[in-house]
Design an enzyme around this catalytic site. Structure first.
Site, short mmCIF file in Angstrom:
data_model
loop_
_atom_site.label_atom_id
_atom_site.label_comp_id
_atom_site.label_asym_id
_atom_site.label_seq_id
_atom_site.Cartn_x
_atom_site.Cartn_y
_atom_site.Cartn_z
N SER A 22 0.83 -1.21 0.00
CA SER A 22 0.00 0.00 0.00
C SER A 22 0.86 1.26 0.00
O SER A 22 0.33 2.37 0.02
CB SER A 22 -0.93 0.00 1.22
OG SER A 22 -0.18 -0.19 2.40
N ASN A 68 -16.73 28.26 -23.15
CA ASN A 68 -17.33 27.10 -22.49
C ASN A 68 -17.13 27.11 -20.98
O ASN A 68 -16.06 27.46 -20.49
CB ASN A 68 -16.72 25.82 -23.07
CG ASN A 68 -17.13 25.62 -24.52
OD1 ASN A 68 -18.21 26.03 -24.92
ND2 ASN A 68 -16.25 25.01 -25.30
N ASN A 120 -2.49 -2.57 13.31
CA ASN A 120 -3.94 -2.36 13.22
C ASN A 120 -4.39 -1.09 13.93
O ASN A 120 -5.17 -0.31 13.38
CB ASN A 120 -4.69 -3.57 13.80
CG ASN A 120 -4.38 -4.84 13.03
OD1 ASN A 120 -3.76 -4.77 11.97
ND2 ASN A 120 -4.81 -5.98 13.55
N LYS A 128 -16.96 30.40 -29.16
CA LYS A 128 -17.38 29.68 -27.96
C LYS A 128 -16.66 30.14 -26.70
O LYS A 128 -15.50 30.51 -26.72
CB LYS A 128 -17.13 28.17 -28.13
CG LYS A 128 -18.06 27.47 -29.09
CD LYS A 128 -19.51 27.40 -28.61
CE LYS A 128 -19.76 26.46 -27.46
NZ LYS A 128 -19.75 25.06 -27.84
N THR A 164 -39.53 26.42 -10.76
CA THR A 164 -39.81 25.06 -10.30
C THR A 164 -39.98 24.26 -11.59
O THR A 164 -40.47 24.81 -12.59
CB THR A 164 -41.10 24.97 -9.44
OG1 THR A 164 -42.19 25.42 -10.23
CG2 THR A 164 -41.01 25.81 -8.18
N HIS A 165 -39.55 23.02 -11.58
CA HIS A 165 -39.54 22.20 -12.80
C HIS A 165 -38.75 22.88 -13.93
O HIS A 165 -39.02 22.62 -15.11
CB HIS A 165 -40.96 21.89 -13.30
CG HIS A 165 -41.90 21.46 -12.23
ND1 HIS A 165 -42.13 20.14 -11.91
CD2 HIS A 165 -42.66 22.17 -11.36
CE1 HIS A 165 -43.00 20.07 -10.91
NE2 HIS A 165 -43.33 21.29 -10.56
N SER A 224 -13.20 27.06 -27.71
CA SER A 224 -13.28 25.87 -28.53
C SER A 224 -12.20 25.94 -29.60
O SER A 224 -11.91 27.03 -30.12
CB SER A 224 -14.66 25.79 -29.17
OG SER A 224 -14.60 25.02 -30.35
N1 ARG Z 1 -1.24 -1.37 5.37
C1 ARG Z 1 -2.21 -1.86 6.27
C2 ARG Z 1 -3.54 -1.12 6.04
O1 ARG Z 1 -3.52 -0.13 5.42
C3 ARG Z 1 -1.76 -1.66 7.67
C4 ARG Z 1 -2.35 -2.60 8.65
C5 ARG Z 1 -1.84 -3.99 8.43
N2 ARG Z 1 -2.27 -4.84 9.46
C6 ARG Z 1 -2.13 -6.17 9.34
N3 ARG Z 1 -2.56 -6.88 10.32
N4 ARG Z 1 -1.63 -6.70 8.28
O2 ARG Z 1 -4.56 -1.54 6.47
#
Ligand code: ARG
Length: 465
Positions: free
Chosen positions: A28, A290, A115, A288, A160-161, A282
């Site tokens: 990530s 836009n 976590n 134009k 309205t509408h 344009s």
């Molecule tokens: N990169 C993970 C996320 O964004 C971090 C947490 C990972 N935790 C784990 N138990 N693998 O959620």
């Protein structure tokens, strides 16, 4: 990585390294590097607390903090090398810490898990995004107030509408959007209060056996308290969903205003001319001009609402506590935040830059029998007719004017009387758009006095806060 290529953070029980495709799927870092600053702040709060509680020595805490500060400056100078092998921001930072200060770096992760770490980092990020949104929404509101102040008594057709309904004032129409963005602002403020509980110290899910002090870390990071349930602390992404929901509603408001600007800037309406800064030409049609900026703002709700639905579906049905699915939360929020911020800033710019054609507004306000309701109200007020009957008579008068291809005010008194014999000359006063808007004095109505009161109320509210 260790010598056999297994992960240095969790590879102890593994004999082989992850497949390249696994690494790509799992990593990530490409996006969660945006959490670097929050991650380091969270770690400094954590390690300070560990030392204060006697869990690690002051000396170790000091060297960890110094290392983290060095990493933060490396990142801000763009010198930090992010590595996909190290998966995410948490492990990238910790691995670099180890390079810098050696084995003692490993003490940072005492009484903590990725976590609770990621939940804390992400919450800090979302909280800051809400603070920026607060400021950006205020800028849009100020631009609207500026428009409303200048044109508090400019008449225009109300729809309205998308059919001309009754005359209103430009200021009143602008103030309708102030109310809408004002609600966005209060949603932002509510969410900040609700989400302000700190997940740090929930550890993997069950809490920890170390004598940590979660209240200290919560306070150090500006949270009002720690989350009361460690399982909830690591499983919860309501704060991200709420952020996205607020952004979606606000983007929907932006979209409606943008749509009106697109319509109003067309040659058929000419109510507004968007400034050069926010228009495009344009490449084929030289005449134009836009409204691209307004069109793009109109479209942004698509991806922002898409992110909301996307994360909601990720979270739906997830068992407690943390699952890796939740890593898919960040890109949705980052993309929504970037685009919401962009749309708000562009809208503030458009409103500030555009010119309003007061004359076109007034001309349109008086057409298509816009004061027919005022005529019916005159019949009720002056001749004491029930509204339904007055409505019916007015309908006949509109049909008569339509057949003569003129306006209601162009009918002669004799023609009026041919429909209802008690009508008198002063009915014509009720037919001017100015008298129409001035008469709508009910609370929240379009009369300029009422509009100015609302402008003052908002100006006071924004300066008092
Ligand atoms: N990169 C993970 C996320 O964004 C971090 C947490 C990972 N935790 C784990 N138990 N693998 O959620």
């Amino acid at each position: 990585m260790t010598k056999d290529g297994t992960n240095q953070m969790w590879g102890g029980r593994f004999a082989a390294k992850p497949a390249p495709i696994m690494e790509t799927l799992n990593a990530s870092i490409a996006f969660d590097q945006r959490l670097a600053e929050q991650d380091i702040r969270g770690s400094i709060a954590h390690v300070t607390m560990l030392a204060a509680q006697g869990i690690i020595s002051d000396h170790d805490s000091q060297s960890i903090q110094q290392g983290l500060t060095t990493i933060l400056s490396e990142i801000s100078r763009g010198e930090f090398k992010f590595s996909a092998e190290l998966e995410d921001i948490h492990m990238n930072v910790e691995a670099r810490l180890q390079d810098l200060i050696g084995e003692v770096a490993g003490k940072l992760h005492t009484a903590r898990s990725r976590n609770d770490q990621v939940a804390t980092d992400f919450k800090l990020w979302v909280r800051e995004a809400l603070e920026s949104a607060d400021a950006a929404i205020r800028t849009v509101i100020c631009s609207l107030l500026e428009q409303a102040r200048v044109g508090a008594n400019w008449v225009m057709p109300g729809f309205t509408h998308l059919q001309s309904a009754q005359p209103i004032t430009w200021g009143h129409h602008m103030m309708a959007y102030v109310e809408m963005f004002g609600r966005d602002l209060s949603r932002v403020q509510d969410a900040c209060v609700r989400m302000n509980e700190c997940p740090l110290g929930a550890a993997a899910l069950a809490g920890t056996s170390y004598p940590i002090d979660r209240h200290t870390t919560a306070a150090a990071l500006g949270f009002s308290c720690p989350n009361a349930n460690s399982i909830d602390a690591v499983s919860d992404r309501d704060f991200a969903l709420e952020y996205l929901a607020i952004a979606s509603i606000s983007a929907m408001h932006l979209s409606r205003l943008a749509e009106e600007l697109v319509i109003w800037s067309s040659a058929q309406f000419r109510f507004v001319t968007l400034g050069d800064h926010f228009s495009t030409g344009s490449s084929i049609m030289p005449q134009k001009r836009n409204p691209d900026a307004a069109e793009l703002i109109r479209a942004k709700v698509g991806r922002i609402l898409g992110a909301t639905v996307g994360l909601m579906v990720v979270m739906k049905g997830l068992p407690l506590a943390y699952s890796k699915d939740m890593q898919e939360d960040k890109e949705q929020v980052f993309d929504a935040a970037d685009n919401w911020a962009l749309a708000l800033a562009a809208m503030a710019g458009i409103l500030h830059d555009m010119s309003v054609n007061q004359h076109a507004l007034a001309t349109a306000a008086g057409t298509v029998f816009a004061t027919a309701t005022d005529l019916a109200d005159w019949l009720v007020r002056t001749l004491d007719l029930p509204f339904r009957q007055a409505h019916h008579i007015t309908g006949h008068l509109v049909a008569l004017a339509e057949s003569k291809e003129c306006d209601l005010s162009d009918l002669s008194l004799a023609e009026m009387r041919s429909v209802h014999k008690e009508i008198t000359e002063d009915i014509f006063d009720a037919l001017t758009v100015e008298n129409s808007v001035n008469s709508r004095m009910s609370y929240g109505g379009t009369a300029p006095v009422r509009v100015r009161e609302q402008i003052e109320r908002w100006e006071k509210m924004l300066t008092d806060e």
